[in-house]
Design a protein around this motif. Structure first.
Motif, PDB file in Angstrom:
ATOM      1  N   ASN A  14       0.821  -1.210   0.000  1.00 12.38           N
ATOM      2  CA  ASN A  14       0.000   0.000   0.000  1.00 12.38           C
ATOM      3  C   ASN A  14       0.855   1.261   0.000  1.00 12.38           C
ATOM      4  N   ALA A  15       2.163   1.068   0.077  1.00 13.15           N
ATOM      5  CA  ALA A  15       3.138   2.154  -0.035  1.00 13.15           C
ATOM      6  C   ALA A  15       4.286   1.598  -0.867  1.00 13.15           C
ATOM      7  N   ARG A  16       5.173   2.483  -1.307  1.00 13.76           N
ATOM      8  CA  ARG A  16       6.288   2.015  -2.123  1.00 13.76           C
ATOM      9  C   ARG A  16       7.468   2.958  -1.996  1.00 13.76           C
ATOM     10  N   VAL A  17       8.633   2.445  -2.357  1.00 12.47           N
ATOM     11  CA  VAL A  17       9.827   3.283  -2.421  1.00 12.47           C
ATOM     12  C   VAL A  17       9.721   4.111  -3.695  1.00 12.47           C
ATOM     13  N   ILE A  18       9.872   5.413  -3.558  1.00 17.06           N
ATOM     14  CA  ILE A  18       9.774   6.335  -4.689  1.00 17.06           C
ATOM     15  C   ILE A  18      11.152   6.665  -5.244  1.00 17.06           C
ATOM     16  N   GLY A  19      12.129   6.776  -4.372  1.00 17.46           N
ATOM     17  CA  GLY A  19      13.466   7.128  -4.823  1.00 17.46           C
ATOM     18  C   GLY A  19      14.421   7.297  -3.667  1.00 17.46           C
ATOM     19  N   VAL A  20      15.590   7.788  -3.988  1.00 14.26           N
ATOM     20  CA  VAL A  20      16.635   8.062  -3.007  1.00 14.26           C
ATOM     21  C   VAL A  20      17.039   9.519  -3.169  1.00 14.26           C
ATOM     22  N   VAL A  21      17.275  10.172  -2.034  1.00 14.13           N
ATOM     23  CA  VAL A  21      17.744  11.559  -2.058  1.00 14.13           C
ATOM     24  C   VAL A  21      19.066  11.674  -1.317  1.00 14.13           C
ATOM     25  N   GLU A  22      19.840  12.651  -1.741  1.00 13.24           N
ATOM     26  CA  GLU A  22      21.061  13.025  -1.039  1.00 13.24           C
ATOM     27  C   GLU A  22      20.778  14.312  -0.284  1.00 13.24           C
ATOM     28  N   VAL A  23      21.265  14.387   0.947  1.00  8.65           N
ATOM     29  CA  VAL A  23      21.119  15.606   1.737  1.00  8.65           C
ATOM     30  C   VAL A  23      22.250  16.547   1.327  1.00  8.65           C
TER      31      VAL A  23
END
Length: 127
Positions: free
Chosen positions: A32-41
């Motif tokens: 019901n949810a999913r990984v959308i992506g990865v971000v760098e801080v």
């Protein structure tokens, strides 16, 4: 119930790498949810330091509420923190700077492109 997007912080990039591999290889048909992506801080913002990496997860709010729900719903382990993208601290920061939440997020986080995934040795869970 409702929809939510969250940053998922790990203790280190090795834990993030392993969880991406696990996520890619699991059956996601009932998620019901999913990984959308990865971000760098790219600029420090609590609880992230510059240079950290985090997953972005989106979908059903319940599955992002805590570490146990994230593990049960998406199979993601080894989580340090879950930070709702629209958390009050980020919204207050935007208000204080007379801007919007999107500007705050763009100032502090950068989505990874395909070359960044390869450079970091991260599995792209959508390939």
């Amino acid at each position: 119930m409702g929809r939510q997007q969250s940053f998922v912080k790990f203790n280190d990039i090795e834990a993030l790498k392993q969880e991406l591999v696990n996520y890619k290889n699991r059956d996601k048909s009932n998620d019901n949810a999913r990984v959308i992506g990865v971000v760098e801080v790219i600029k420090e913002i609590h609880p992230f330091n510059k240079g950290d990496y985090a997953l972005i997860v989106g979908g059903e709010r319940y599955e992002q509420r805590n570490k146990a729900n994230l593990k049960e719903g998406l199979g993601i382990n080894n989580v340090d923190k879950i930070v709702f993208i629209d958390n009050p601290n980020y919204c207050l920061m935007a208000q204080a700077q007379k801007t919007d939440l999107g500007e705050i997020l763009d100032t502090h986080f950068k989505s990874l492109d395909e070359n960044s995934y390869k450079r970091l040795g991260l599995v792209n869970p959508w390939e």
